[in-house]
Design a protein around this motif. Structure first.
Motif, short mmCIF file in Angstrom:
data_model
loop_
_atom_site.label_atom_id
_atom_site.label_comp_id
_atom_site.label_asym_id
_atom_site.label_seq_id
_atom_site.Cartn_x
_atom_site.Cartn_y
_atom_site.Cartn_z
N ARG A 167 -17.45 -20.34 0.05
CA ARG A 167 -18.80 -19.78 0.03
C ARG A 167 -19.65 -20.43 1.12
O ARG A 167 -20.39 -19.74 1.85
N MET A 168 -19.58 -21.73 1.26
CA MET A 168 -20.36 -22.43 2.28
C MET A 168 -19.95 -22.00 3.69
O MET A 168 -20.80 -21.76 4.56
N ILE A 169 -18.65 -21.88 3.91
CA ILE A 169 -18.16 -21.51 5.23
C ILE A 169 -18.55 -20.08 5.58
O ILE A 169 -19.03 -19.80 6.69
N SER A 180 -22.36 -20.03 6.36
CA SER A 180 -22.97 -20.87 7.40
C SER A 180 -22.11 -21.11 8.63
O SER A 180 -22.50 -21.91 9.49
N CYS A 181 -20.98 -20.44 8.75
CA CYS A 181 -20.16 -20.55 9.96
C CYS A 181 -19.73 -19.15 10.37
O CYS A 181 -19.12 -18.44 9.56
N PRO A 182 -20.01 -18.70 11.58
CA PRO A 182 -19.63 -17.34 11.98
C PRO A 182 -18.11 -17.20 12.06
O PRO A 182 -17.40 -18.19 12.27
N PRO A 183 -17.59 -15.99 11.89
CA PRO A 183 -16.15 -15.78 12.07
C PRO A 183 -15.70 -16.31 13.43
O PRO A 183 -16.35 -16.07 14.45
N GLY A 184 -14.61 -17.07 13.43
CA GLY A 184 -14.13 -17.69 14.66
C GLY A 184 -14.83 -18.97 15.01
O GLY A 184 -14.45 -19.65 15.98
N GLY A 185 -15.85 -19.35 14.24
CA GLY A 185 -16.58 -20.59 14.49
C GLY A 185 -15.79 -21.82 14.05
O GLY A 185 -14.68 -21.72 13.54
N VAL A 186 -16.41 -22.98 14.22
CA VAL A 186 -15.71 -24.25 13.99
C VAL A 186 -16.39 -25.05 12.88
O VAL A 186 -17.61 -25.24 12.90
N VAL A 187 -15.57 -25.52 11.94
CA VAL A 187 -16.03 -26.36 10.83
C VAL A 187 -15.50 -27.77 11.03
O VAL A 187 -14.30 -27.96 11.28
N THR A 229 -11.18 -28.13 3.10
CA THR A 229 -12.00 -27.51 4.14
C THR A 229 -11.13 -26.81 5.17
O THR A 229 -11.44 -25.69 5.61
N ALA A 230 -10.03 -27.44 5.57
CA ALA A 230 -9.13 -26.82 6.54
C ALA A 230 -8.51 -25.55 5.98
O ALA A 230 -8.41 -24.53 6.66
N VAL A 231 -8.08 -25.61 4.73
CA VAL A 231 -7.47 -24.43 4.09
C VAL A 231 -8.49 -23.30 3.99
O VAL A 231 -8.20 -22.14 4.29
N ALA A 232 -9.71 -23.62 3.57
CA ALA A 232 -10.75 -22.60 3.43
C ALA A 232 -11.09 -21.99 4.79
O ALA A 232 -11.31 -20.78 4.90
#
Length: 292
Positions: free
Chosen positions: A203-205, A208-215, A225-228
């Protein structure tokens, strides 16, 4: 260096090293979202002493990693941090001096109403701070709306509601998230003492992170986080001290890709007592780096 001045070799990797030592690998302004679940300093065993500091040491360390991580964030980026009510006031003040606070999210872990303290009220939630760098921060509400059930839609069937977008796409999640903690019987559960549910992290990703963006996750743990990020079409980078957790992450990521888990280089990081923190590699894009 800025993001466009370096290679992208650091993407889709979890480094088995201290984040404070490894953040220099990431260019400034390269990350869309910092999403992290640092030790709460409650004395848990992660295979090291990271959760067993004095209060003063813990708060000083927290301020150090915050100051090291924030330059990696884009100007329109965001930060989510999991913490406990015991330290959220101090940590939120630190972040308020550097960012704008948008929400305090309460994660209701759905703990059964049994046991607990007899000298205080039982603690059944975690606290999450949502912070942004500036007013035009990225936020995709439609990606995380919660659909209305059939009964609600029927009750709103009068002509004044016809064509209302919100009725079709659902409502805005509130700042109280009631999602069960992961019990042993949950399919996604791995051997880590404080693993967070994918439902919350995704949900957070998505928001708050666009498709193709970096977390970026400075404390990758079991690799959620990596799996999500992989499941939602985002890139990721992270750090984890415990070599066993890195192995678990690699296995989880490999399972997503239907490939055998890679064999990380021998890690000298201390191993958790049975728990472990992980990050993994996708067939061609993800690697686990053991650097200690």
């Amino acid at each position: 260096m800025k993001a466009d001045e370096t290679s992208t070799a650091w993407l889709d990797q979890v480094y088995c090293e201290d984040a404070l030592a490894g953040l220099s690998r990431i260019p400034d302004g390269a990350v869309d979202l910092i999403l992290t679940d640092p030790p709460y300093n409650l004395g848990k065993d992660y295979g090291n002493a990271s959760d067993q500091q004095t209060v003063e040491e813990f708060l000083q360390w927290t301020e150090r990693w915050i100051d090291a991580a924030l330059p990696k964030l884009k100007d329109n980026g965001s930060l989510y941090i999991f913490t406990t009510w015991r330290f959220s006031p101090e940590i939120f003040v630190m972040l308020k001096k550097r960012m704008t606070m948008m929400n305090e999210i309460i994660w209701d872990r759905r703990v059964p109403s049994m046991g607990g303290s007899v000298r205080s009220f039982s603690s059944v939630h975690d606290t999450v701070g949502f912070f942004v760098r500036r007013k035009d921060y990225y936020f995709d509400l439609d990606a995380v709306r919660i659909p209305y059930d059939a009964a609600t839609k029927k009750a709103r069937s009068r002509s004044i509601f016809i064509g209302a977008k919100w009725l079709e796409v659902g409502y805005n999640p509130k700042d109280l998230w009631s999602v069960s903690r992961l019990h042993r019987e949950h399919a996604e559960r791995v051997d880590h003492p404080t693993q967070k549910p994918l439902e919350i992290i995704e949900r957070m990703i998505k928001a708050s992170c666009p498709p193709g963006g970096v977390v970026l996750d400075l404390f990758m743990g079991s690799g959620t986080t990596a799996v999500a990020a992989r499941r939602t079409g985002r890139r990721f980078v992270g750090f984890e001290l415990n070599g066993e957790y890195c192995r678990i992450t690699a296995e989880r990521l490999a399972a997503l890709d239907g490939a055998p888990a890679p064999s990380p280089e021998p890690a000298t990081a201390p191993r958790a007592k049975p728990r472990a923190r992980a990050k993994a590699a996708a067939p061609d894009t993800t690697t686990i780096n053991s650097l200690e």
